[in-house]
Design an enzyme around this catalytic site. Structure first.
Site, PDB file in Angstrom:
ATOM      1  N   ASP A  34      26.063   6.406 -13.973  1.00 27.66           N
ATOM      2  CA  ASP A  34      26.527   7.756 -14.257  1.00 27.66           C
ATOM      3  C   ASP A  34      27.730   7.744 -15.192  1.00 27.66           C
ATOM      4  OD1 ASP A  34      24.549   8.657 -12.704  1.00 27.66           O
ATOM      5  OD2 ASP A  34      25.817   9.543 -11.138  1.00 27.66           O
ATOM      6  N   ASP A  38      28.136   9.489 -18.756  1.00 30.97           N
ATOM      7  CA  ASP A  38      29.188  10.464 -19.050  1.00 30.97           C
ATOM      8  C   ASP A  38      29.992  10.072 -20.285  1.00 30.97           C
ATOM      9  OD1 ASP A  38      28.453  12.088 -17.020  1.00 30.97           O
ATOM     10  OD2 ASP A  38      29.864  11.253 -15.565  1.00 30.97           O
ATOM     11  N   SER A  83       2.561  40.836 -12.530  1.00 27.85           N
ATOM     12  CA  SER A  83       3.668  41.583 -13.135  1.00 27.85           C
ATOM     13  C   SER A  83       3.437  43.074 -12.910  1.00 27.85           C
ATOM     14  CB  SER A  83       3.817  41.235 -14.605  1.00 27.85           C
ATOM     15  OG  SER A  83       2.596  41.411 -15.233  1.00 27.85           O
ATOM     16  N   LEU A  84       4.247  43.893 -13.531  1.00 35.79           N
ATOM     17  CA  LEU A  84       4.141  45.342 -13.345  1.00 35.79           C
ATOM     18  C   LEU A  84       3.755  45.980 -14.664  1.00 35.79           C
ATOM     19  CD1 LEU A  84       7.496  45.810 -11.437  1.00 35.79           C
ATOM     20  CD2 LEU A  84       5.246  46.233 -10.464  1.00 35.79           C
ATOM     21  N   GLU A 115      13.540  51.034  -6.901  1.00 35.79           N
ATOM     22  CA  GLU A 115      14.421  49.855  -6.891  1.00 35.79           C
ATOM     23  C   GLU A 115      14.807  49.458  -8.313  1.00 35.79           C
ATOM     24  OE1 GLU A 115      11.876  46.991  -4.944  1.00 35.79           O
ATOM     25  OE2 GLU A 115      11.299  48.489  -3.459  1.00 35.79           O
ATOM     26  N   LYS A 117      15.192  47.303 -11.505  1.00 35.35           N
ATOM     27  CA  LYS A 117      14.437  46.135 -11.952  1.00 35.35           C
ATOM     28  C   LYS A 117      15.425  45.153 -12.565  1.00 35.35           C
ATOM     29  CE  LYS A 117      10.332  44.788 -14.505  1.00 35.35           C
ATOM     30  NZ  LYS A 117      10.862  43.769 -15.375  1.00 35.35           N
ATOM     31  N   ASP A 119      16.742  41.991 -14.383  1.00 36.79           N
ATOM     32  CA  ASP A 119      16.164  41.148 -15.411  1.00 36.79           C
ATOM     33  C   ASP A 119      16.539  39.699 -15.137  1.00 36.79           C
ATOM     34  OD1 ASP A 119      14.817  40.398 -17.618  1.00 36.79           O
ATOM     35  OD2 ASP A 119      16.293  41.126 -19.065  1.00 36.79           O
ATOM     36  N   ARG A 138       7.682  31.544 -10.217  1.00 39.43           N
ATOM     37  CA  ARG A 138       6.486  32.351 -10.456  1.00 39.43           C
ATOM     38  C   ARG A 138       5.439  31.581 -11.254  1.00 39.43           C
ATOM     39  NH1 ARG A 138       4.707  35.760 -14.565  1.00 39.43           N
ATOM     40  NH2 ARG A 138       3.338  37.402 -13.817  1.00 39.43           N
ATOM     41  N   GLU A 175      14.398  38.352  -6.800  1.00 43.69           N
ATOM     42  CA  GLU A 175      14.845  37.987  -8.143  1.00 43.69           C
ATOM     43  C   GLU A 175      16.070  37.079  -8.081  1.00 43.69           C
ATOM     44  OE1 GLU A 175      12.705  39.219 -10.118  1.00 43.69           O
ATOM     45  OE2 GLU A 175      13.527  39.153 -12.140  1.00 43.69           O
ATOM     46  N   TYR A 219      12.977  41.707  -2.605  1.00 38.80           N
ATOM     47  CA  TYR A 219      12.386  43.033  -2.772  1.00 38.80           C
ATOM     48  C   TYR A 219      10.938  43.184  -2.318  1.00 38.80           C
ATOM     49  CZ  TYR A 219      11.280  40.811  -7.289  1.00 38.80           C
ATOM     50  OH  TYR A 219      10.887  39.949  -8.270  1.00 38.80           O
ATOM     51  N   LYS A 283       7.659  52.071  -6.414  1.00 39.07           N
ATOM     52  CA  LYS A 283       6.542  51.561  -5.609  1.00 39.07           C
ATOM     53  C   LYS A 283       6.132  52.636  -4.621  1.00 39.07           C
ATOM     54  CE  LYS A 283       8.576  46.966  -5.662  1.00 39.07           C
ATOM     55  NZ  LYS A 283       9.321  45.958  -4.907  1.00 39.07           N
ATOM     56  N   LYS A 307      10.963  51.566 -17.761  1.00 40.53           N
ATOM     57  CA  LYS A 307      11.956  50.824 -18.537  1.00 40.53           C
ATOM     58  C   LYS A 307      13.049  51.732 -19.099  1.00 40.53           C
ATOM     59  CE  LYS A 307      10.593  46.583 -18.553  1.00 40.53           C
ATOM     60  NZ  LYS A 307      10.213  45.954 -19.722  1.00 40.53           N
ATOM     61  N   CYS A 401      -9.646  39.237 -47.012  1.00 38.53           N
ATOM     62  CA  CYS A 401      -8.832  38.449 -46.083  1.00 38.53           C
ATOM     63  C   CYS A 401      -7.852  37.575 -46.880  1.00 38.53           C
ATOM     64  CB  CYS A 401      -9.738  37.576 -45.221  1.00 38.53           C
ATOM     65  SG  CYS A 401      -8.820  36.412 -44.210  1.00 38.53           S
ATOM     66  N   CYS A 404      -9.006  33.656 -46.293  1.00 42.04           N
ATOM     67  CA  CYS A 404     -10.231  33.033 -46.810  1.00 42.04           C
ATOM     68  C   CYS A 404     -10.888  33.849 -47.912  1.00 42.04           C
ATOM     69  CB  CYS A 404     -11.225  32.795 -45.677  1.00 42.04           C
ATOM     70  SG  CYS A 404     -11.876  34.312 -44.975  1.00 42.04           S
ATOM     71  N   CYS A 425     -11.294  40.521 -40.815  1.00 38.65           N
ATOM     72  CA  CYS A 425     -11.963  39.573 -41.696  1.00 38.65           C
ATOM     73  C   CYS A 425     -13.375  39.406 -41.155  1.00 38.65           C
ATOM     74  CB  CYS A 425     -11.208  38.241 -41.666  1.00 38.65           C
ATOM     75  SG  CYS A 425     -12.105  36.875 -42.414  1.00 38.65           S
ATOM     76  N   CYS A 432     -12.704  30.403 -41.996  1.00 41.75           N
ATOM     77  CA  CYS A 432     -11.452  31.060 -42.371  1.00 41.75           C
ATOM     78  C   CYS A 432     -10.324  30.272 -41.719  1.00 41.75           C
ATOM     79  CB  CYS A 432     -11.436  32.506 -41.901  1.00 41.75           C
ATOM     80  SG  CYS A 432      -9.863  33.326 -42.194  1.00 41.75           S
TER      81      CYS A 432
HETATM   82  S1  IVH Z   1       7.866  43.923  -7.419  1.00 42.87           S
HETATM   83  C1  IVH Z   1       3.357  42.947  -8.082  1.00 42.87           C
HETATM   84  N1  IVH Z   1      10.341  44.695  -7.436  1.00 42.87           N
HETATM   85  O1  IVH Z   1       9.716  42.401 -12.429  1.00 42.87           O
HETATM   86  C2  IVH Z   1       4.734  43.474  -8.225  1.00 42.87           C
HETATM   87  N2  IVH Z   1       9.622  43.226  -9.154  1.00 42.87           N
HETATM   88  O2  IVH Z   1       7.148  42.818 -14.080  1.00 42.87           O
HETATM   89  C3  IVH Z   1       5.722  42.453  -7.958  1.00 42.87           C
HETATM   90  N3  IVH Z   1      11.363  42.561 -10.734  1.00 42.87           N
HETATM   91  O3  IVH Z   1       7.985  39.392 -11.935  1.00 42.87           O
HETATM   92  C4  IVH Z   1       7.064  42.720  -8.384  1.00 42.87           C
HETATM   93  N4  IVH Z   1      12.984  43.715  -9.790  1.00 42.87           N
HETATM   94  O4  IVH Z   1      10.498  39.369 -11.655  1.00 42.87           O
HETATM   95  C5  IVH Z   1       9.404  43.968  -8.051  1.00 42.87           C
HETATM   96  N5  IVH Z   1      12.491  45.457  -7.297  1.00 42.87           N
HETATM   97  C6  IVH Z   1      11.588  44.724  -7.918  1.00 42.87           C
HETATM   98  C7  IVH Z   1      11.869  43.952  -9.073  1.00 42.87           C
HETATM   99  C8  IVH Z   1      10.854  43.217  -9.674  1.00 42.87           C
HETATM  100  C9  IVH Z   1      12.669  42.891 -10.772  1.00 42.87           C
HETATM  101  C10 IVH Z   1      10.686  41.684 -11.707  1.00 42.87           C
HETATM  102  C11 IVH Z   1       9.950  40.515 -11.104  1.00 42.87           C
HETATM  103  C12 IVH Z   1       8.522  40.618 -11.547  1.00 42.87           C
HETATM  104  C13 IVH Z   1       8.639  41.552 -12.709  1.00 42.87           C
HETATM  105  C14 IVH Z   1       7.370  42.372 -12.814  1.00 42.87           C
END
Ligand code: IVH
Length: 670
Positions: A34, A38, A83-84, A115, A117, A119, A138, A175, A219, A283, A307, A401, A404, A425, A432
């Site tokens: 180590d 370093d 995903s959503l 809820e 969302k 990031d 995931r 998350e 969540y 939800k 969003k 195109c 090609c 095309c 192509c």
């Molecule tokens: S529910 C099938 N709840 O958003 C639905 N997702 O686009 C499962 N996220 O991959 C997700 N806050 O990383 C849920 N309160 C919330 C959330 C949440 C952030 C993210 C999550 C998921 C993505 C879906």
């Protein structure tokens, strides 16, 4: 010392460090102590400090460890992590509810669990006998990586829960994120807080993860043994009692009007929250209703992400380039003066298609407003015509195109009775160049053969070096040549060889998808694979060109059939697929079905009452049955609703197919 000598020394030290990183992180076999490690790192950082011109993206100052990933153990999610779908305005929300009412076949009242969302990066925690057993990322939604030890370093994640009502087996999802103030301290290492959370979480060494304060907010659940919960909001409250952090801004609201006004208030104040929030998740609160609504292939029908408005900026279009996609679609892309939008430098913006350019009258030299939201490709919102040069001319979309030279066309859509907005095309083979490259990229993509270490850039690179011209060339690569290429070494070539070898074992569904026939996406490939059951049946149909057989499959229609015919009428395409079948080991992955309708086929005619076709179909599938779209001797039951089609009923009777009512179907399902 001279500049280039210094650079040489610096680069050789970096190379040495990278090798030790690989040995340490990827192979877990360090060959230096180590402190030696370093020291080396210190020398590099010191050189950079003294000589500002020394820069490299592999610098320990930028990269944390060596790109981990390959050696994490894989884990198949018990319930996919989907995903959503997104909503950006009131209209999207109205449509979201409309779809729900259609699916349920009636308009009903319900409440929403609202809820923030966050990031960040979603993670799944499986507890068994009150102890945290697995923590998984995931991944692609179906398969994640086991990162238990890393997740255990997060203080918000309980390792053991001693509450008497904590289920024996439960998978909790939430998350992982980093707070803005903590990100600030390491902002030179990562592009944004989300990347910081992701990079930290996927460190090979949990001690590295520990150094950066990550947070976890729970969540939802993936699975609960003996689930007794009736509402999402009730589950959230229980999560809190069990010791998980839940979002303090969670709320219950009853209609779109309330959602819109809460969304506005939240967006206006989002900067007061100490972590990145990119929208609100709505939800349906009633879990029973959630269960009825179920999922499409990518997202739940019972939830949507609303969003926040995207960031935008004004810039100038330097040029308009035409990209050619896998299916021949010509996509115009604006090359713009680089501009910073919400922390990301943008120099390309999609113009979607020819019609979009005409509608907005977008021209080279124009000043335009560009919007960027999340990971979506930036696009042009509007043109500032007041700033337009007097001599500017409307953009002429090429009629041939650019790759090609073939003729391009706009297809007539039989369903909408309109010409497509997209110009294509007409060359559907590998003649192509751009189409061929895109086809190979599709072939190796995550949802297709998923070859680790073989990304889009590698395809471009190998194509330019004439190492690959067709998908099957991937299995005949000249590794001796690759080893000596820039950016490749023995270890990386070894890894590549391995992942290519592994990718030869492929499911029938993935294989069909990988061919890249237009209109045969993931969902349709699955339908075809389930119907075909093995690759031999597929090659038979290929040879006889009798794709009509697929018309019997519920979900496959004329569009798909004519696309298949068109694709395989090209000898080149057909030969490629035949050759691939001899190289690959293609097996149909049968999902173990054990429902009461196993091996039973159903078809509907007439209007059902109190339930939509889609819901009835999904009920049958949940119980391991299949639905067909035409009467044949393979059919077991014809389910009749109101005003059934007479000849279908007659045909069923002649063929000895059982004709049952909706109530009788419900009885079968018990
Ligand atoms: S529910 C099938 N709840 O958003 C639905 N997702 O686009 C499962 N996220 O991959 C997700 N806050 O990383 C849920 N309160 C919330 C959330 C949440 C952030 C993210 C999550 C998921 C993505 C879906």
């Amino acid at each position: 010392m001279k500049k280039d000598e210094l650079t040489k020394i610096y680069n050789s030290k970096l190379k040495e460090l990278t090798n030790h990183n690989k040995l340490y992180y990827n192979k877990s076999k360090p060959i230096i102590s180590d402190s030696q490690y370093d020291k080396l790192k210190y020398e590099i950082l010191n050189l950079e400090k003294r000589y500002k011109f020394l820069k490299n993206k592999k610098s320990p100052n930028k990269a944390v460890g060596y790109k981990p990933s390959k050696s994490f153990e894989k884990y198949k999610h018990r319930v996919p992590m989907l995903s959503l779908s997104n909503a950006f305005n009131e209209n999207d929300l109205v449509n979201f509810e409309k779809k729900i009412f259609n699916y349920l076949n009636k308009k009903i009242k319900f409440q929403y669990s609202v809820e923030p969302k966050i990031d960040g990066i979603s993670a799944s925690l499986t507890y068994k006998n009150k102890k945290l057993l697995y923590g998984v990322s995931r991944g692609d939604g179906l398969i994640g990586e086991v990162i238990t030890e890393n997740l255990k370093t997060i203080k918000d994640i309980p390792r053991q829960i001693n509450m008497p009502n904590f289920p024996n087996e439960i998978e909790i999802r939430g998350e992982v994120f980093i707070k803005k103030k903590d990100f600030f301290k390491i902002k030179n290492e990562f592009a944004n807080p989300r990347n910081a959370a992701s990079g930290t979480l996927r460190q090979k060494d949990p001690n590295e993860t520990k150094k950066i304060p990550l947070n976890f907010i729970a969540y939802t659940f993936g699975f609960i043994q003996n689930n007794q919960f009736k509402f999402q909001s009730e589950f959230l409250k229980e999560l809190k009692k069990w010791g998980f952090k839940i979002n303090k801004h969670n709320k219950i609201l009853s209609n779109i009007k309330e959602l819109i006004s809460f969304h506005k208030k939240f967006e206006d104040n989002k900067f007061d929250i100490d972590y990145d929030v990119d929208g609100l998740v709505y939800k349906i609160d009633d879990l029973n209703l959630q269960n009825r609504l179920g999922y499409t292939s990518s997202a739940p029908r019972w939830a949507i992400a609303h969003k926040f408005s995207a960031d935008n900026a004004i810039t100038k279009i330097k040029n308009i380039e035409i990209q050619v996609g896998r299916t021949g679609a010509l996509t115009p892309v604006a090359k713009v003066e680089p501009v910073n939008i919400g922390g990301v430098i943008v120099s390309n913006a999609t113009l979607h298609n020819e019609d979009e350019i005409m509608r907005k009258d977008i021209r080279i030299g124009d000043f335009v407003k560009i919007e960027r939201a999340g990971d979506v490709i930036p696009h042009v919102i509007e043109v500032d015509k007041s700033k337009r040069d007097k001599i500017s001319e409307a953009f002429k979309f090429p009629s041939n195109c650019p790759s090609c030279g073939s003729k391009t066309i706009k297809e007539f859509n039989l369903t909408t009775k309109k010409y497509d907005a997209v110009r294509r095309c007409t060359n559907d083979g590998f003649e192509c160049e751009r189409i061929a490259i895109e086809k190979i990229k599709h072939f190796i993509s995550k949802e297709a053969l998923n070859i680790d270490g073989f990304g889009k850039k590698v395809v471009e690179n190998f194509w330019n070096l004439k190492l690959i011209k067709k998908p099957q060339d991937i299995f005949k690569l000249d590794y001796d040549k690759i080893v000596s290429l820039d950016g490749w070494g023995e270890l990386s070539v070894d890894n590549l060889k391995n992942s290519i070898e592994n990718s030869k074992n492929v499911s029938l569904q993935r294989f069909i998808y990988s061919i890249g026939v237009r209109h045969i996406g993931i969902e349709n490939s699955k339908l075809l694979a389930d119907n075909l059951e093995n690759i031999l049946n597929f090659t038979k149909i290929l040879k006889n060109q009798n794709f009509e057989k697929f018309l019997n499959i519920d979900g496959i229609g004329e569009t798909q059939i004519s696309s298949l015919k068109n694709f395989f009428s090209n000898k080149f395409n057909k030969d490629i697929v035949i050759e691939l079948t001899s190289i690959l080991n293609i097996k149909h992955e049968k999902i173990n079905k054990s429902g009461i309708l196993i091996n039973k086929n159903f078809m509907f005619t007439g209007k059902l009452s109190g339930i939509s076709r889609a819901e009835a179909k999904s009920l049958i599938e949940k119980n391991s049955g299949t639905t067909l779209s035409s009467v044949s001797k393979n059919l077991n039951y014809l389910v009749i609703g109101e005003k059934p089609t007479k000849h279908k009923v007659d045909q069923a009777k002649t063929l000895g197919v059982k004709v049952i009512t909706q109530d009788e179907l419900i009885k079968l399902l018990n």
